[in-house]
Design a protein around this motif. Structure first.
Motif, mmCIF file in Angstrom:
data_model
loop_
_atom_site.group_PDB
_atom_site.id
_atom_site.type_symbol
_atom_site.label_atom_id
_atom_site.label_comp_id
_atom_site.label_asym_id
_atom_site.label_seq_id
_atom_site.Cartn_x
_atom_site.Cartn_y
_atom_site.Cartn_z
ATOM 1 N N ALA A 121 0.806 -1.215 0.000
ATOM 2 C CA ALA A 121 0.000 0.000 0.000
ATOM 3 C C ALA A 121 0.843 1.271 0.000
ATOM 4 O O ALA A 121 0.419 2.308 0.481
ATOM 5 N N PHE A 122 2.029 1.217 -0.567
ATOM 6 C CA PHE A 122 2.884 2.392 -0.691
ATOM 7 C C PHE A 122 2.607 3.072 -2.021
ATOM 8 O O PHE A 122 2.186 2.433 -2.986
ATOM 9 N N ASP A 123 2.864 4.377 -2.103
ATOM 10 C CA ASP A 123 2.515 5.137 -3.299
ATOM 11 C C ASP A 123 3.673 5.334 -4.277
ATOM 12 O O ASP A 123 3.511 5.995 -5.291
ATOM 13 N N ASN A 125 6.548 6.810 -3.394
ATOM 14 C CA ASN A 125 7.414 7.826 -2.797
ATOM 15 C C ASN A 125 7.645 7.605 -1.308
ATOM 16 O O ASN A 125 8.068 8.509 -0.607
ATOM 17 N N GLY A 126 7.323 6.412 -0.811
ATOM 18 C CA GLY A 126 7.557 6.098 0.588
ATOM 19 C C GLY A 126 6.410 6.433 1.521
ATOM 20 O O GLY A 126 6.539 6.299 2.730
ATOM 21 N N ASN A 127 5.264 6.869 0.981
ATOM 22 C CA ASN A 127 4.094 7.175 1.807
ATOM 23 C C ASN A 127 3.188 5.952 1.860
ATOM 24 O O ASN A 127 3.050 5.234 0.876
ATOM 25 N N TYR A 128 2.554 5.735 3.004
ATOM 26 C CA TYR A 128 1.752 4.531 3.210
ATOM 27 C C TYR A 128 0.321 4.899 3.607
ATOM 28 O O TYR A 128 0.112 5.795 4.419
ATOM 29 N N SER A 129 -0.651 4.204 3.023
ATOM 30 C CA SER A 129 -2.066 4.437 3.339
ATOM 31 C C SER A 129 -2.707 3.146 3.813
ATOM 32 O O SER A 129 -2.419 2.076 3.286
ATOM 33 N N LEU A 130 -3.587 3.274 4.793
ATOM 34 C CA LEU A 130 -4.344 2.123 5.275
ATOM 35 C C LEU A 130 -5.756 2.574 5.605
ATOM 36 O O LEU A 130 -6.016 3.760 5.811
ATOM 37 N N GLY A 131 -6.661 1.621 5.631
ATOM 38 C CA GLY A 131 -8.046 1.923 5.944
ATOM 39 C C GLY A 131 -8.532 1.077 7.101
ATOM 40 O O GLY A 131 -8.150 -0.085 7.234
ATOM 41 N N LEU A 132 -9.357 1.657 7.935
ATOM 42 C CA LEU A 132 -9.994 0.936 9.037
ATOM 43 C C LEU A 132 -11.497 0.929 8.777
ATOM 44 O O LEU A 132 -12.059 1.924 8.325
ATOM 45 N N ASN A 133 -12.150 -0.197 9.059
ATOM 46 C CA ASN A 133 -13.578 -0.315 8.797
ATOM 47 C C ASN A 133 -14.448 0.360 9.843
ATOM 48 O O ASN A 133 -15.602 0.657 9.577
ATOM 49 N N GLU A 134 -13.928 0.559 11.027
ATOM 50 C CA GLU A 134 -14.735 1.190 12.072
ATOM 51 C C GLU A 134 -13.851 1.980 13.016
ATOM 52 O O GLU A 134 -12.689 1.646 13.248
ATOM 53 N N GLN A 135 -14.426 3.049 13.566
ATOM 54 C CA GLN A 135 -13.683 3.894 14.494
ATOM 55 C C GLN A 135 -13.669 3.317 15.898
ATOM 56 O O GLN A 135 -12.976 3.801 16.768
ATOM 57 N N THR A 158 5.887 10.362 4.686
ATOM 58 C CA THR A 158 7.264 10.287 5.175
ATOM 59 C C THR A 158 8.186 11.114 4.292
ATOM 60 O O THR A 158 7.816 11.514 3.189
ATOM 61 N N SER A 159 9.390 11.319 4.761
ATOM 62 C CA SER A 159 10.398 12.014 3.962
ATOM 63 C C SER A 159 11.237 11.025 3.157
ATOM 64 O O SER A 159 12.230 11.414 2.550
ATOM 65 N N ALA A 160 10.836 9.753 3.135
ATOM 66 C CA ALA A 160 11.564 8.727 2.395
ATOM 67 C C ALA A 160 11.446 8.992 0.895
ATOM 68 O O ALA A 160 10.430 9.495 0.416
ATOM 69 N N LYS A 161 12.479 8.630 0.160
ATOM 70 C CA LYS A 161 12.486 8.848 -1.286
ATOM 71 C C LYS A 161 11.967 7.634 -2.047
ATOM 72 O O LYS A 161 11.514 7.758 -3.172
ATOM 73 N N THR A 162 12.050 6.451 -1.429
ATOM 74 C CA THR A 162 11.590 5.227 -2.086
ATOM 75 C C THR A 162 10.674 4.452 -1.152
ATOM 76 O O THR A 162 10.641 4.704 0.057
ATOM 77 N N ASN A 163 9.967 3.485 -1.732
ATOM 78 C CA ASN A 163 9.087 2.629 -0.925
ATOM 79 C C ASN A 163 9.879 1.816 0.082
ATOM 80 O O ASN A 163 9.423 1.580 1.197
ATOM 81 N N GLU A 164 11.056 1.352 -0.298
ATOM 82 C CA GLU A 164 11.868 0.538 0.617
ATOM 83 C C GLU A 164 12.281 1.329 1.853
ATOM 84 O O GLU A 164 12.243 0.812 2.969
ATOM 85 N N GLU A 165 12.678 2.582 1.661
ATOM 86 C CA GLU A 165 13.044 3.422 2.811
ATOM 87 C C GLU A 165 11.826 3.652 3.706
ATOM 88 O O GLU A 165 11.920 3.575 4.933
ATOM 89 N N GLY A 166 10.685 3.936 3.101
ATOM 90 C CA GLY A 166 9.457 4.137 3.864
ATOM 91 C C GLY A 166 9.049 2.882 4.613
ATOM 92 O O GLY A 166 8.605 2.940 5.764
ATOM 93 N N ARG A 167 9.193 1.718 3.956
ATOM 94 C CA ARG A 167 8.845 0.440 4.577
ATOM 95 C C ARG A 167 9.727 0.186 5.800
ATOM 96 O O ARG A 167 9.245 -0.234 6.857
#
Length: 180
Positions: A121-123, A125-135, A158-167
């Motif tokens: 679920a990385f974009d 550029n090292g940013n990650y998104s997730l979803g929750l079904n309920e609060q 994140t300030s990561a340049k790649t998905n691997e750094e973000g991971r």
């Protein structure tokens, strides 16, 4: 100071320097912000759904959310441009680390049938998104007071340049990513 922020400064930065072979401390990937958003499409019929989502988001984040509006009109959904259909909040600095700590240590373990988060679920550029079904997975939300269960999207920027750094950064912070 949040325990997660202190842990990031004392343990995670040196570990990431070693893993990613980075000599400059300021080049190590870091969390910039966390964006939490709730789309409340049912607010078209009943505005109380949006009010409840705003109250829950305020309680979770510790700051007042921004009401988002529809950009386009969609006749099939009875949606007009400018209608209020969601809420979002951007967390930075101390509140960001406090929210991340509560999400990782309290909320995610309470999710039913949880086997880890999707590692894809990385974009790019090292940013990650997730979803929750309920609060309701957050302990500060009173389940008896909630009338409409609402999901939410959470994005770690994140300030990561790649998905691997973000991971690597998110793994060190404690985000339970499944193995690929």
């Amino acid at each position: 100071m949040s325990q997660l922020l202190q842990e990031y400064r004392e343990r995670i930065v040196p570990a990431l320097q070693k893993k990613l072979n980075i000599t400059n401390v300021h080049a190590v990937p870091a969390l910039k912000k966390i964006v939490v958003s709730m789309g409340v499409g049912s607010s078209i019929q009943d505005s109380k759904h949006l009010e409840e989502a705003v109250a829950n988001l305020t309680q979770l984040s510790g700051q007042k959310p921004k009401i988002t509006q529809a950009r386009k009109s969609v006749a099939q959904f009875r949606l007009r441009e400018g209608m209020q259909i969601g809420a979002m909040v951007t967390l930075r600095r101390g509140r960001m680390y406090e929210f991340a700590e509560r999400l990782i240590r309290l909320a995610l373990p309470r999710v039913r049938d949880f086997r880890g988060l999707n590692p894809k679920a990385f974009d790019g550029n090292g940013n990650y998104s997730l979803g929750l079904n309920e609060q309701l997975v957050f302990p500060e939300i009173n389940a008896d007071a909630v009338q409409h269960v609402q999901g939410m999207n959470i994005t770690f920027v994140t300030s990561a340049k790649t998905n691997e750094e973000g991971r690597e950064l998110l793994r060190e912070l404690g985000l339970p990513l499944r193995e690929q």
